[in-house]
Motif scaffolding. Structure first.
Motif, PDB file in Angstrom:
ATOM      1  N   ALA A 113       0.824  -1.215   0.000  1.00  0.00           N
ATOM      2  CA  ALA A 113       0.000   0.000   0.000  1.00  0.00           C
ATOM      3  C   ALA A 113       0.855   1.260   0.000  1.00  0.00           C
ATOM      4  N   GLN A 114       2.096   1.116  -0.432  1.00  0.00           N
ATOM      5  CA  GLN A 114       3.007   2.249  -0.530  1.00  0.00           C
ATOM      6  C   GLN A 114       3.426   2.447  -1.984  1.00  0.00           C
ATOM      7  N   LEU A 115       3.662   3.682  -2.345  1.00  0.00           N
ATOM      8  CA  LEU A 115       4.263   3.982  -3.643  1.00  0.00           C
ATOM      9  C   LEU A 115       5.771   4.013  -3.433  1.00  0.00           C
ATOM     10  N   ARG A 116       6.489   3.091  -4.086  1.00  0.00           N
ATOM     11  CA  ARG A 116       7.932   2.995  -3.927  1.00  0.00           C
ATOM     12  C   ARG A 116       8.541   2.353  -5.167  1.00  0.00           C
ATOM     13  N   TYR A 117       9.796   2.689  -5.420  1.00  0.00           N
ATOM     14  CA  TYR A 117      10.409   2.271  -6.679  1.00  0.00           C
ATOM     15  C   TYR A 117      11.177   0.962  -6.588  1.00  0.00           C
ATOM     16  N   ASP A 118      11.404   0.447  -5.403  1.00  0.00           N
ATOM     17  CA  ASP A 118      12.116  -0.826  -5.319  1.00  0.00           C
ATOM     18  C   ASP A 118      11.137  -1.974  -5.564  1.00  0.00           C
ATOM     19  N   GLY A 119      11.556  -2.933  -6.344  1.00  0.00           N
ATOM     20  CA  GLY A 119      10.731  -4.109  -6.609  1.00  0.00           C
ATOM     21  C   GLY A 119       9.682  -3.925  -7.679  1.00  0.00           C
ATOM     22  N   LEU A 120       9.727  -2.834  -8.443  1.00  0.00           N
ATOM     23  CA  LEU A 120       8.741  -2.618  -9.502  1.00  0.00           C
ATOM     24  C   LEU A 120       8.932  -3.656 -10.605  1.00  0.00           C
ATOM     25  N   GLN A 121       7.853  -4.335 -10.975  1.00  0.00           N
ATOM     26  CA  GLN A 121       7.907  -5.374 -11.994  1.00  0.00           C
ATOM     27  C   GLN A 121       7.348  -4.854 -13.315  1.00  0.00           C
ATOM     28  N   GLN A 126      11.401   0.198 -15.746  1.00  0.00           N
ATOM     29  CA  GLN A 126      12.726  -0.071 -15.211  1.00  0.00           C
ATOM     30  C   GLN A 126      13.816   0.375 -16.181  1.00  0.00           C
ATOM     31  N   THR A 127      13.589   0.139 -17.474  1.00  0.00           N
ATOM     32  CA  THR A 127      14.553   0.589 -18.482  1.00  0.00           C
ATOM     33  C   THR A 127      14.666   2.110 -18.475  1.00  0.00           C
ATOM     34  N   LEU A 128      13.518   2.791 -18.325  1.00  0.00           N
ATOM     35  CA  LEU A 128      13.536   4.251 -18.271  1.00  0.00           C
ATOM     36  C   LEU A 128      14.286   4.732 -17.034  1.00  0.00           C
ATOM     37  N   MET A 129      14.072   4.095 -15.907  1.00  0.00           N
ATOM     38  CA  MET A 129      14.765   4.492 -14.676  1.00  0.00           C
ATOM     39  C   MET A 129      16.263   4.252 -14.786  1.00  0.00           C
ATOM     40  N   ASP A 130      16.655   3.259 -15.553  1.00  0.00           N
ATOM     41  CA  ASP A 130      18.080   2.998 -15.741  1.00  0.00           C
ATOM     42  C   ASP A 130      18.761   4.110 -16.529  1.00  0.00           C
ATOM     43  N   ARG A 131      17.975   4.928 -17.226  1.00  0.00           N
ATOM     44  CA  ARG A 131      18.549   6.027 -18.020  1.00  0.00           C
ATOM     45  C   ARG A 131      18.540   7.361 -17.269  1.00  0.00           C
ATOM     46  N   LEU A 152       3.886   7.916 -12.229  1.00  0.00           N
ATOM     47  CA  LEU A 152       3.272   8.019 -13.556  1.00  0.00           C
ATOM     48  C   LEU A 152       2.858   6.655 -14.090  1.00  0.00           C
ATOM     49  N   HIS A 153       3.604   5.628 -13.754  1.00  0.00           N
ATOM     50  CA  HIS A 153       3.240   4.267 -14.153  1.00  0.00           C
ATOM     51  C   HIS A 153       1.884   3.877 -13.562  1.00  0.00           C
ATOM     52  N   HIS A 154       1.712   4.103 -12.268  1.00  0.00           N
ATOM     53  CA  HIS A 154       0.437   3.766 -11.633  1.00  0.00           C
ATOM     54  C   HIS A 154      -0.684   4.682 -12.132  1.00  0.00           C
TER      55      HIS A 154
END
Length: 535
Positions: A113-121, A126-131, A152-154
């Motif tokens: 129930a949290q918005l967080r960037y670790d563990g996003l499937q 993920q490719t965008l975050m790598d850039r 923005l994904h959610h």
């Protein structure tokens, strides 16, 4: 030197340094990682309106308490109170519904129930975050951009997002709750109105990376965000939301926006605190007894108004942690001494003075004499020293004559700058006079006075209120009071970032607080001088 020449010399020290192409680093963004920081931007920035778009339930505020408890969370004696105003604005306050004992768990939010960037499937996100550009000092991507991508994904998933009610509660999407006017959202022509070169440089750095990332990496955003086009404004909205509402989870090396907890208001005397658990859970605990009906608030640390504006979009009128940023070098200090006393004790500097100045500033090659040093001045009460130790120590050394150098023998750098220690009473009186002259020159170099800023704030506040009411009425008419079809985006998000009136008012509020901090430092120095004279 005439006062105008002194002012010009000081202003030259404040010319913004060229922006290094790899200067994005965590230290440049005021991070929640320093403490568990939070500010409910929707209330403090309620004048900053944003057009929302229709998703399920958009015509009303989401029931976060029920949603959270149905997803494994716990809510004990807390409820989000929402007051909708006639002009369309809404105020939201987390309040106790019963008496809460010290140490009791008020809200518990599981990881899901949290918005967080670790563990996003999601491979595309993920490719965008790598850039995302990495910091030159940390080698890590800016967490603010990573969290914005996840938000923005959610958002793009609509009803398919497991966090949809939480997303709907965000500033700019919840009815009447405006976007926080964080530093990077200020209009370009308003940046000089801050009258603070250091803060102006930070704002420009944030703007640079905002523009860089949106222009270089979001050209094909529809492929990443489920067909939703993410333009510069929408990405700016997402960044402003996450940097003003995230908590740092140090043990997991990530950041989180825990549902409902991120609605808590700030108070310097907060009655609750937020802690992350090894399991990934984030919980709010009562720090003291809280009575039914009282607001539940948290404290997010001791931060200057420059930091608050940069990352939260507000300033505190009476901020005990506020300071005035002062850049100085030996040339400026000696020019001030000449201006105040008509002469300078040692010109040029003696070798022993250069050696002591090096010791004060951590150098060993004489470079401290020519280098520009940054310090903070100001005091909220008489218990605080208005001048930081290195500046005080530097002025003390410059004011010493060669025959008095024995006074500093055996003293550490800390002793040289200790406010409650002095070499000799008359010498310290002269040091205070020189510092008073320095601070007076700093104040005179600013384009406007305290009184002028107060008058401008008074006039502009009325204009901002009128503009906000007009915008709210226009949005209500445009939407016809109808919500969207359940779970579907009626239109791609069209955000309206804070306007010039709101931004200018924030600049005025900040620069007034900055001048008051400078005034507080001057009063503290003069009080010390009078105390010494009366001995």
């Amino acid at each position: 030197l005439p006062p105008l020449q002194l002012q010009t010399m000081w202003q030259m020290l404040h010319v913004p340094r060229p922006l290094h192409p790899r200067c994005l680093q965590h230290a440049q963004w005021h991070q929640g990682s320093r403490q568990t920081l939070l500010h409910r931007a929707g209330k403090a920035c309620s004048r900053h309106h944003v057009k929302s778009y229709a998703v399920a339930g958009q015509s009303k505020h989401a029931d976060l308490e029920s949603w959270l408890t149905s997803h494994g969370g716990e809510v004990h004696g807390a409820k989000l109170e929402i007051q909708q105003q006639p002009d369309g604005k809404a105020s939201r306050t987390l309040k106790a519904t019963k008496d809460i004992a010290p140490g009791a768990v008020i809200i518990s939010v599981p990881k899901k129930a949290q918005l967080r960037y670790d563990g996003l499937q999601d491979a595309g996100v993920q490719t965008l975050m790598d850039r995302i550009p990495t910091g030159s000092d940390t080698g890590k991507a800016a967490w603010q951009f990573k969290q914005a991508c996840v938000l923005l994904h959610h958002l793009s998933r609509g009803a398919d997002s497991p966090l949809q009610p939480h997303i709907q509660s965000m500033p700019g999407l919840a009815p009447g709750v405006g976007v926080p006017c964080v530093g990077m959202l200020l209009h370009d022509d308003l940046i000089p109105e801050l009258q603070s070169p250091s803060l102006q440089q930070d704002v420009q750095n944030h703007k640079y990376w905002w523009d860089y990332f949106t222009s270089k990496e979001l050209g094909s955003s529809e492929q990443v965000f489920n067909g939703m086009k993410v333009d510069r404004d929408l990405f700016g909205w997402a960044v402003s939301v996450v940097i003003s509402r995230c908590f740092a989870l140090r043990r997991q090396d990530t950041h989180s926006m825990p549902a409902l907890i991120d609605m808590a208001d700030h108070s310097l005397d907060g009655n609750a605190e937020v802690k992350g658990q090894e399991t990934g859970e984030v919980a709010m605990y009562a720090k003291q007894a809280i009575k039914a009906g009282e607001p539940i608030t948290i404290t997010y640390g001791q931060h200057s108004n420059a930091e608050l504006l940069l990352s939260y979009g507000f300033v505190l009128p009476s901020n005990p942690s506020d300071r005035y940023v002062l850049d100085y070098n030996t040339e400026l200090l000696t020019a001030v001494i000449e201006q105040v006393f008509g002469q300078w004790a040692n010109n040029p500097l003696s070798a022993w003075q250069v050696a002591v100045l090096d010791r004060i500033h951590g150098s060993s090659d004489g470079s401290s004499v020519s280098e520009v040093h940054r310090t903070l001045v100001g005091a909220s009460d008489a218990s605080q020293a208005p001048i930081e130790p290195k500046l005080l120590a530097s002025m003390r050394i410059l004011m010493l004559k060669d025959e008095s150098q024995s006074l500093v023998e055996g003293l550490s750098a800390e002793d040289l700058g200790a406010w409650d220690k002095l070499f000799a009473r008359q010498h310290e009186i002269e040091v205070m006079k020189a510092l008073s002259g320095l601070l007076a020159i700093m104040y005179r170099s600013l384009p406007t006075t305290i009184q002028q800023d107060r008058e401008l704030i008074k006039m502009l506040s009325t204009a901002v209120e009128q503009a906000a009411s007009k915008q709210a009425a226009s949005d209500a008419a445009a939407s016809g009071g109808k919500g969207g079809e359940s779970g579907k985006l009626v239109l791609p998000p069209k955000v309206v970032l804070p306007g010039k009136e709101e931004g200018y008012l924030l600049c005025l509020q900040f620069r007034l607080s900055m001048k008051l901090a400078l005034e507080g430092a001057l009063k503290g120095v003069q009080a010390r001088m009078k105390e010494l004279q009366s001995m």
